[in-house]
Design a protein around this motif. Structure first.
Motif, PDB file in Angstrom:
ATOM      1  N   GLY A   5       0.806  -1.182   0.000  1.00 11.55           N
ATOM      2  CA  GLY A   5       0.000   0.000   0.000  1.00 11.55           C
ATOM      3  C   GLY A   5       0.822   1.205   0.000  1.00 11.55           C
ATOM      4  N   LEU A   6       0.164   2.276   0.012  1.00 12.66           N
ATOM      5  CA  LEU A   6       1.119   3.369   0.094  1.00 12.66           C
ATOM      6  C   LEU A   6       1.894   3.108   1.334  1.00 12.66           C
ATOM      7  CD1 LEU A   6       2.426   6.044  -0.792  1.00 12.66           C
ATOM      8  CD2 LEU A   6       1.109   6.979   1.006  1.00 12.66           C
ATOM      9  N   LEU A   7       3.082   3.137   1.028  1.00 15.69           N
ATOM     10  CA  LEU A   7       4.055   2.598   1.903  1.00 15.69           C
ATOM     11  C   LEU A   7       4.274   3.482   3.097  1.00 15.69           C
ATOM     12  CD1 LEU A   7       6.209   2.306  -1.224  1.00 15.69           C
ATOM     13  CD2 LEU A   7       4.285   1.005  -0.524  1.00 15.69           C
ATOM     14  N   LEU A   8       3.709   4.604   3.162  1.00 17.32           N
ATOM     15  CA  LEU A   8       4.153   5.559   4.152  1.00 17.32           C
ATOM     16  C   LEU A   8       3.105   5.799   5.223  1.00 17.32           C
ATOM     17  CD1 LEU A   8       5.459   7.816   1.350  1.00 17.32           C
ATOM     18  CD2 LEU A   8       6.622   6.057   2.579  1.00 17.32           C
ATOM     19  N   ALA A   9       1.913   6.138   4.830  1.00 17.97           N
ATOM     20  CA  ALA A   9       0.803   6.333   5.762  1.00 17.97           C
ATOM     21  C   ALA A   9       1.232   7.113   6.979  1.00 17.97           C
ATOM     22  CB  ALA A   9       0.224   4.988   6.172  1.00 17.97           C
ATOM     23  N   LEU A  10       1.730   8.321   6.763  1.00 17.96           N
ATOM     24  CA  LEU A  10       2.376   9.043   7.847  1.00 17.96           C
ATOM     25  C   LEU A  10       1.465  10.026   8.574  1.00 17.96           C
ATOM     26  CD1 LEU A  10       5.611   9.811   5.890  1.00 17.96           C
ATOM     27  CD2 LEU A  10       5.391   8.260   7.791  1.00 17.96           C
ATOM     28  N   CYS A  11       0.370  10.431   7.959  1.00 14.40           N
ATOM     29  CA  CYS A  11      -0.379  11.534   8.548  1.00 14.40           C
ATOM     30  C   CYS A  11      -1.301  11.071   9.660  1.00 14.40           C
ATOM     31  CB  CYS A  11      -1.169  12.269   7.474  1.00 14.40           C
ATOM     32  SG  CYS A  11      -2.439  11.266   6.707  1.00 14.40           S
ATOM     33  N   ASP A  12      -1.457   9.802   9.877  1.00  7.52           N
ATOM     34  CA  ASP A  12      -2.320   9.285  10.937  1.00  7.52           C
ATOM     35  C   ASP A  12      -1.485   8.382  11.834  1.00  7.52           C
ATOM     36  OD1 ASP A  12      -5.491   7.462  10.998  1.00  7.52           O
ATOM     37  OD2 ASP A  12      -4.110   8.034  12.594  1.00  7.52           O
ATOM     38  N   PRO A  13      -1.257   8.772  13.095  1.00 11.60           N
ATOM     39  CA  PRO A  13      -0.393   7.962  13.956  1.00 11.60           C
ATOM     40  C   PRO A  13      -0.938   6.586  14.236  1.00 11.60           C
ATOM     41  CG  PRO A  13      -1.535   9.656  15.223  1.00 11.60           C
ATOM     42  CD  PRO A  13      -1.803   9.942  13.786  1.00 11.60           C
ATOM     43  N   ASN A  14      -2.214   6.364  13.949  1.00 13.27           N
ATOM     44  CA  ASN A  14      -2.779   5.034  14.187  1.00 13.27           C
ATOM     45  C   ASN A  14      -2.599   4.104  13.003  1.00 13.27           C
ATOM     46  OD1 ASN A  14      -3.835   5.639  16.784  1.00 13.27           O
ATOM     47  ND2 ASN A  14      -5.441   6.845  15.796  1.00 13.27           N
ATOM     48  N   VAL A  15      -2.103   4.637  11.885  1.00  7.79           N
ATOM     49  CA  VAL A  15      -1.857   3.798  10.721  1.00  7.79           C
ATOM     50  C   VAL A  15      -0.474   3.198  10.849  1.00  7.79           C
ATOM     51  CG1 VAL A  15      -1.624   3.787   8.224  1.00  7.79           C
ATOM     52  CG2 VAL A  15      -3.362   5.187   9.288  1.00  7.79           C
ATOM     53  N   PRO A  16      -0.341   1.863  10.813  1.00  4.63           N
ATOM     54  CA  PRO A  16       0.919   1.225  11.138  1.00  4.63           C
ATOM     55  C   PRO A  16       2.042   1.507  10.175  1.00  4.63           C
ATOM     56  CG  PRO A  16      -0.889  -0.356  11.152  1.00  4.63           C
ATOM     57  CD  PRO A  16      -1.399   0.898  10.571  1.00  4.63           C
ATOM     58  N   GLY A  17       1.798   2.058   9.006  1.00  3.44           N
ATOM     59  CA  GLY A  17       2.906   2.342   8.106  1.00  3.44           C
ATOM     60  C   GLY A  17       2.618   1.844   6.725  1.00  3.44           C
ATOM     61  N   SER A  18       3.140   0.714   6.343  1.00  6.73           N
ATOM     62  CA  SER A  18       3.044   0.291   4.975  1.00  6.73           C
ATOM     63  C   SER A  18       2.881  -1.198   4.880  1.00  6.73           C
ATOM     64  CB  SER A  18       4.313   0.722   4.266  1.00  6.73           C
ATOM     65  OG  SER A  18       4.368   0.136   3.010  1.00  6.73           O
ATOM     66  N   LEU A  19       2.437  -1.630   3.746  1.00  6.75           N
ATOM     67  CA  LEU A  19       2.359  -3.067   3.486  1.00  6.75           C
ATOM     68  C   LEU A  19       3.740  -3.672   3.535  1.00  6.75           C
ATOM     69  CD1 LEU A  19      -0.093  -3.443   0.515  1.00  6.75           C
ATOM     70  CD2 LEU A  19      -0.498  -3.915   2.892  1.00  6.75           C
ATOM     71  N   THR A 120      -4.990   4.200   1.544  1.00  8.73           N
ATOM     72  CA  THR A 120      -3.743   4.425   0.845  1.00  8.73           C
ATOM     73  C   THR A 120      -3.849   3.691  -0.486  1.00  8.73           C
ATOM     74  OG1 THR A 120      -2.848   2.588   2.127  1.00  8.73           O
ATOM     75  CG2 THR A 120      -2.290   4.788   2.875  1.00  8.73           C
ATOM     76  N   GLY A 121      -2.772   3.679  -1.258  1.00 12.25           N
ATOM     77  CA  GLY A 121      -2.764   2.976  -2.529  1.00 12.25           C
ATOM     78  C   GLY A 121      -1.553   2.088  -2.653  1.00 12.25           C
ATOM     79  N   ARG A 351      -4.941  -2.531   9.211  1.00  9.96           N
ATOM     80  CA  ARG A 351      -5.534  -2.942  10.471  1.00  9.96           C
ATOM     81  C   ARG A 351      -6.618  -1.967  10.878  1.00  9.96           C
ATOM     82  NH1 ARG A 351      -3.823  -6.883   9.092  1.00  9.96           N
ATOM     83  NH2 ARG A 351      -2.277  -8.287  10.007  1.00  9.96           N
ATOM     84  N   GLY A 352      -7.775  -2.518  11.219  1.00 13.29           N
ATOM     85  CA  GLY A 352      -8.876  -1.691  11.678  1.00 13.29           C
ATOM     86  C   GLY A 352     -10.094  -1.844  10.796  1.00 13.29           C
ATOM     87  N   PRO A 353     -11.263  -1.469  11.317  1.00  7.74           N
ATOM     88  CA  PRO A 353     -12.518  -1.718  10.604  1.00  7.74           C
ATOM     89  C   PRO A 353     -12.718  -0.855   9.369  1.00  7.74           C
ATOM     90  CG  PRO A 353     -12.922  -0.469  12.604  1.00  7.74           C
ATOM     91  CD  PRO A 353     -11.493  -0.907  12.661  1.00  7.74           C
ATOM     92  N   ALA A 354     -12.024   0.288   9.267  1.00  6.12           N
ATOM     93  CA  ALA A 354     -12.239   1.180   8.130  1.00  6.12           C
ATOM     94  C   ALA A 354     -10.911   1.572   7.488  1.00  6.12           C
ATOM     95  CB  ALA A 354     -13.003   2.422   8.567  1.00  6.12           C
ATOM     96  N   ARG A 355     -10.000   0.635   7.445  1.00  3.91           N
ATOM     97  CA  ARG A 355      -8.679   0.855   6.839  1.00  3.91           C
ATOM     98  C   ARG A 355      -8.633   0.122   5.511  1.00  3.91           C
ATOM     99  NH1 ARG A 355      -4.575   2.050   4.573  1.00  3.91           N
ATOM    100  NH2 ARG A 355      -2.449   1.944   5.409  1.00  3.91           N
ATOM    101  N   GLY A 356      -8.289   0.814   4.445  1.00  4.73           N
ATOM    102  CA  GLY A 356      -8.261   0.194   3.132  1.00  4.73           C
ATOM    103  C   GLY A 356      -7.050   0.598   2.331  1.00  4.73           C
ATOM    104  N   ASP A 357      -6.693  -0.242   1.362  1.00  9.10           N
ATOM    105  CA  ASP A 357      -5.566   0.002   0.476  1.00  9.10           C
ATOM    106  C   ASP A 357      -6.042  -0.307  -0.944  1.00  9.10           C
ATOM    107  OD1 ASP A 357      -2.964   0.909   0.361  1.00  9.10           O
ATOM    108  OD2 ASP A 357      -2.061  -1.056   0.594  1.00  9.10           O
ATOM    109  N   ILE A 358      -6.021   0.675  -1.814  1.00 12.11           N
ATOM    110  CA  ILE A 358      -6.588   0.557  -3.153  1.00 12.11           C
ATOM    111  C   ILE A 358      -5.505   0.104  -4.131  1.00 12.11           C
ATOM    112  CG2 ILE A 358      -7.752   1.782  -5.025  1.00 12.11           C
ATOM    113  CD1 ILE A 358      -8.690   3.807  -2.820  1.00 12.11           C
TER     114      ILE A 358
END
Length: 389
Positions: A5-19, A120-121, A351-358
């Protein structure tokens, strides 16, 4: 696959990072639906503007008897009802957008997830490669070592380190693998695990993050590689490491920004790679149709722009999910993203009920699109009518 996924996911501290590559498919009956609120199709922004025919074609991949995903909870359809649903779906011409939209409106009920969403993507890189090492191609992707084993409640040793998801079965029992740093320093070199060779260590790192790649070999043929397992250590976003060190902002360290930093700081690159202890192993993947996307966690080829990596503990594979996000739609740049996607993949950062990777497709353009997706989103699940929550 990788996921994902987008490998970075930096703007949300609850997003673990990247695939860290796509995880092995979770049994679909493990899904437990999140808290949701029923809504009307007319209340879904962008529903009427979407081309649901493309989503219908992606959904039909789940219609092969005996319908394992549709029979599992929370779908919970009998084989007869699954066959009936799929028969109705198969009769709709995918080119008829209105008929496809009517199918979903007739056979499904929409439910909005009562949680803040984030998307993310991710994409499948397309790179030059060689089956043999040469002066130009000297960076290997490794096969899975002998004894690689996922750690479960059934086989976990009493003193097993927290967060270590895989190990190696030996005569002495299950033992940890070396991490990325140790492998980069040659810990597995004597095992001759090299599957294929790439030219660029930065490309190889991003293949690890994505979990799959389409490779153009020196003899003119094409090779697909996919996720075959991992050393088991948790993923660490190296972009987040740079942000924490003051080397850039989340907005600067998108996929392209991170690549530029790695190219400009070759002397510091390997040390940064080692900050991410996670390490992925690969296998060669043979697809019946070479034009298909990579294989996702549901063991089906991914569909560019219609496949969604999800957390299968909350959203089951095969479920239609309408995603609304404040990003331009790549196919309709004048409108915001609002598409019906199909859940068919996962990844260790999802991870999480509304977390997606396109999944955005294969190649450089798909990578550019994926690299810019990092947005809040609303997710709406479609459940077959007559099925209780």
């Amino acid at each position: 696959m990788a996921t994902l996924g987008l490998l970075l996911a930096l703007c949300d501290p609850n997003v673990p990072g990247s695939l860290t590559g796509k995880a092995a498919a979770m049994s679909p009956d493990h899904a437990s639906l999140p808290t949701m609120t029923e809504i009307a199709f007319g209340a879904i922004p962008g529903w009427k503007e979407d081309d649901q025919g493309k989503a219908l074609a992606a959904f039909l991949r789940f219609c092969a008897p005996p319908f394992p995903f549709l029979k599992a909870e929370p779908f919970g359809l009998t084989e007869e009802k699954a066959a009936d649903l799929c028969w109705d779906a198969s009769k709709v011409p995918a080119s008829d957008r209105d008929a496809a939209r009517s199918f979903f409106e007739t056979r499904f009920t929409p439910f909005r997830i009562d949680a803040s969403g984030f998307v993310t993507g991710y994409f499948e890189p397309e790179l030059p490669a060689s089956r043999v090492r040469t002066p130009e191609f000297s960076v290997p992707l490794l096969r899975a070592p002998a004894g690689l084993e996922a750690v479960t409640d059934a086989n976990r040793p009493e003193d097993w380190p927290d967060g270590l998801s895989h190990g190696r079965r030996t005569d002495k029992g299950l033992v940890p693998f070396p991490d990325r740093g140790a492998i980069m320093d040659g810990a597995l070199a004597d095992e001759h695990l090299e599957l294929v060779w790439l030219a660029n260590p930065i490309d190889a790192y991003f293949v690890h993050v994505q979990g799959s790649a389409r490779l153009r070999l020196t003899d003119g043929s094409v090779m697909r590689v996919g996720y075959a397992g991992k050393a088991g250590y948790p993923y660490t976003s190296i972009a987040r490491v740079l942000v924490e060190r003051g080397e850039g902002t989340p907005e600067e360290l998108t996929m392209s920004g991170l690549r530029k930093w790695l190219e400009d700081n070759a002397d510091r690159r390997d040390a940064l790679f080692k900050e991410n202890r996670s390490f992925i192993f690969f296998r060669e993947v043979t697809l019946e149709n070479p034009e298909d996307g990579p294989i996702g966690a549901a063991e089906l080829p991914l569909v560019a722009g219609r496949s969604l990596a999800v957390d299968p503990r909350h959203i089951p594979y095969g479920m239609p999910v309408f995603v609304s996000a404040g990003i331009p739609d790549p196919e309709r740049p004048e409108t915001q993203f609002g598409r019906l996607l199909i859940a068919d993949d996962t990844g260790s950062a999802i991870r999480g009920p509304a977390r997606g990777d396109i999944f955005t497709g294969s190649g450089d353009r798909a990578g550019e699109i994926a690299g810019e997706i990092r947005h809040q989103a609303e997710m709406i699940l479609l459940l077959p009518r007559g099925k209780s929550r």
